[in-house]
Design a protein around this motif. Structure first.
Motif, short mmCIF file in Angstrom:
data_model
loop_
_atom_site.label_atom_id
_atom_site.label_comp_id
_atom_site.label_asym_id
_atom_site.label_seq_id
_atom_site.Cartn_x
_atom_site.Cartn_y
_atom_site.Cartn_z
N CYS A 1 0.81 -1.22 0.00
CA CYS A 1 0.00 0.00 0.00
C CYS A 1 0.84 1.27 0.00
O CYS A 1 0.38 2.33 -0.42
CB CYS A 1 -0.97 0.01 1.17
N GLY A 2 2.06 1.21 0.50
CA GLY A 2 2.93 2.38 0.50
C GLY A 2 2.53 3.47 1.48
O GLY A 2 3.02 4.60 1.38
N CYS A 3 1.66 3.14 2.42
CA CYS A 3 1.16 4.13 3.38
C CYS A 3 1.81 3.96 4.75
O CYS A 3 2.33 2.90 5.09
CB CYS A 3 -0.35 4.00 3.55
N THR A 4 1.75 5.01 5.54
CA THR A 4 2.11 4.93 6.95
C THR A 4 1.05 4.10 7.68
O THR A 4 -0.14 4.18 7.36
CB THR A 4 2.18 6.33 7.57
N SER A 5 1.48 3.32 8.65
CA SER A 5 0.56 2.56 9.49
C SER A 5 0.63 3.13 10.91
O SER A 5 1.72 3.19 11.50
CB SER A 5 0.94 1.08 9.54
N LEU A 6 -0.50 3.57 11.43
CA LEU A 6 -0.54 4.06 12.80
C LEU A 6 -0.45 2.88 13.77
O LEU A 6 -0.85 1.76 13.46
CB LEU A 6 -1.84 4.82 13.04
N GLY A 7 0.09 3.16 14.96
CA GLY A 7 0.13 2.12 15.98
C GLY A 7 1.48 2.04 16.67
O GLY A 7 2.42 2.79 16.38
N LYS A 8 1.58 1.09 17.60
CA LYS A 8 2.80 0.86 18.36
C LYS A 8 3.69 -0.14 17.63
O LYS A 8 3.20 -1.09 17.03
CB LYS A 8 2.46 0.32 19.76
N TYR A 9 5.00 0.12 17.73
CA TYR A 9 5.99 -0.75 17.09
C TYR A 9 7.07 -1.15 18.09
O TYR A 9 7.50 -0.33 18.91
CB TYR A 9 6.69 -0.05 15.93
N LYS A 10 7.50 -2.38 17.99
CA LYS A 10 8.71 -2.81 18.68
C LYS A 10 9.87 -2.60 17.72
O LYS A 10 9.83 -3.05 16.57
CB LYS A 10 8.61 -4.29 19.06
N ILE A 11 10.92 -1.90 18.17
CA ILE A 11 12.10 -1.70 17.33
C ILE A 11 13.00 -2.93 17.46
O ILE A 11 13.41 -3.29 18.57
CB ILE A 11 12.87 -0.44 17.72
N GLY A 12 13.28 -3.56 16.33
CA GLY A 12 14.05 -4.79 16.32
C GLY A 12 15.52 -4.57 15.99
O GLY A 12 16.09 -3.51 16.26
N TYR A 13 16.10 -5.58 15.38
CA TYR A 13 17.54 -5.58 15.11
C TYR A 13 17.90 -4.61 13.98
O TYR A 13 17.11 -4.27 13.13
CB TYR A 13 18.01 -6.99 14.78
N SER A 14 19.17 -4.20 14.00
CA SER A 14 19.68 -3.31 12.96
C SER A 14 20.30 -4.12 11.84
O SER A 14 20.72 -5.27 12.02
CB SER A 14 20.73 -2.36 13.55
N TYR A 15 20.36 -3.53 10.66
CA TYR A 15 21.00 -4.16 9.51
C TYR A 15 21.36 -3.07 8.50
O TYR A 15 20.92 -1.92 8.62
CB TYR A 15 20.05 -5.19 8.87
N ASN A 16 22.15 -3.42 7.52
CA ASN A 16 22.49 -2.49 6.44
C ASN A 16 21.65 -2.82 5.22
O ASN A 16 21.81 -3.89 4.63
CB ASN A 16 23.98 -2.57 6.10
N GLY A 17 20.76 -1.94 4.86
CA GLY A 17 19.86 -2.17 3.75
C GLY A 17 20.12 -1.24 2.59
O GLY A 17 21.22 -0.68 2.44
N LYS A 18 19.10 -1.04 1.79
CA LYS A 18 19.19 -0.21 0.59
C LYS A 18 19.64 1.21 0.90
O LYS A 18 20.36 1.84 0.13
CB LYS A 18 17.83 -0.20 -0.10
N PHE A 19 19.23 1.72 2.06
CA PHE A 19 19.56 3.10 2.45
C PHE A 19 20.57 3.14 3.59
O PHE A 19 20.67 4.13 4.31
CB PHE A 19 18.29 3.85 2.84
#
Length: 213
Positions: A123-141
């Motif tokens: 959908c490409g949209c923002t999703s409202l709500g609570k998030y758990k921040i998980g592990y870090s990685y090196n991605g496209k950005f």
């Protein structure tokens, strides 16, 4: 009576201070210091009251789920993207430690006017709500952090590859016009992400990120 040498030193000091004031060097130095040593931010009373209410809800949720009880990230999507709306909130002191710009999703449009939210894959949209921040990685950005949606409004975030990352299209400070838009990721400036990095990685428990309106 001042000696000629003393007068010369005073004259050189005045010239140096004048040059620093007009050259912009002092402003840049102050700006860098302010970012490295976050000061507390003032918000309009209505916004801060709203934020404190969210922080109180977050505190209760965190206590039940065993998340980091000292800090959380609050993103207020009711604010324009040109204003700081990503807040690092100190739950112990009920204060804002730092803030920065953050994108919202464009919902697969070239440019989304207003706000629209979604939770379906693609959908490409923002999703409202609570998030758990998980592990870090090196991605496209570059550096990014996985996000796990905790509510029915955002539980597809992981499958959608919605992550917390930085991008050079996001300015380091507030601007006049709306900033760039994302495909649903809360995207911040590169320097702000570097500020957030140790807050997340050095936390012994998961950090809560909450996107609300």
């Amino acid at each position: 009576m001042f000696r000629p040498r003393t007068l010369l030193l005073v004259f050189l000091l005045v010239i140096s201070l004048t040059w620093l004031s007009f050259s912009g060097v002092w402003k840049k130095a102050k700006s860098g210091w302010a970012f490295d040593h976050p000061q507390q931010y003032e918000l309009p009373a209505f916004n801060f009251k709203k934020m404190k209410g969210k922080a109180e809800e977050a505190r209760s949720f965190i206590a039940r789920k065993g998340y980091n009880s000292s800090i959380c990230f609050l993103i207020d999507m009711s604010l324009p993207s040109s204003q700081n709306r990503f807040y690092v909130y100190d739950l112990k002191r009920d204060t804002i430690k730092n803030s920065g710009l953050v994108t919202h999703g464009r919902c697969n449009q070239n440019w989304l006017n207003g706000r629209k939210y979604g939770n379906t894959v693609g959908c490409g949209c923002t999703s409202l709500g609570k998030y758990k921040i998980g592990y870090s990685y090196n991605g496209k950005f570059g550096l990014a952090f996985k996000l796990y949606g905790l509510d029915s409004t955002n539980n597809k975030a992981f499958d959608r590859f919605v992550v917390l990352h930085g991008h050079d299209c996001v300015p380091e400070s507030e601007v006049k016009d709306e900033i760039c838009q994302s495909d649903g990721c809360p995207t911040v400036s590169l320097n702000f992400l570097q500020y957030l990095k140790p807050v997340i990685t050095e936390s012994g428990k998961p950090v809560l990120l909450w996107i609300y309106e």
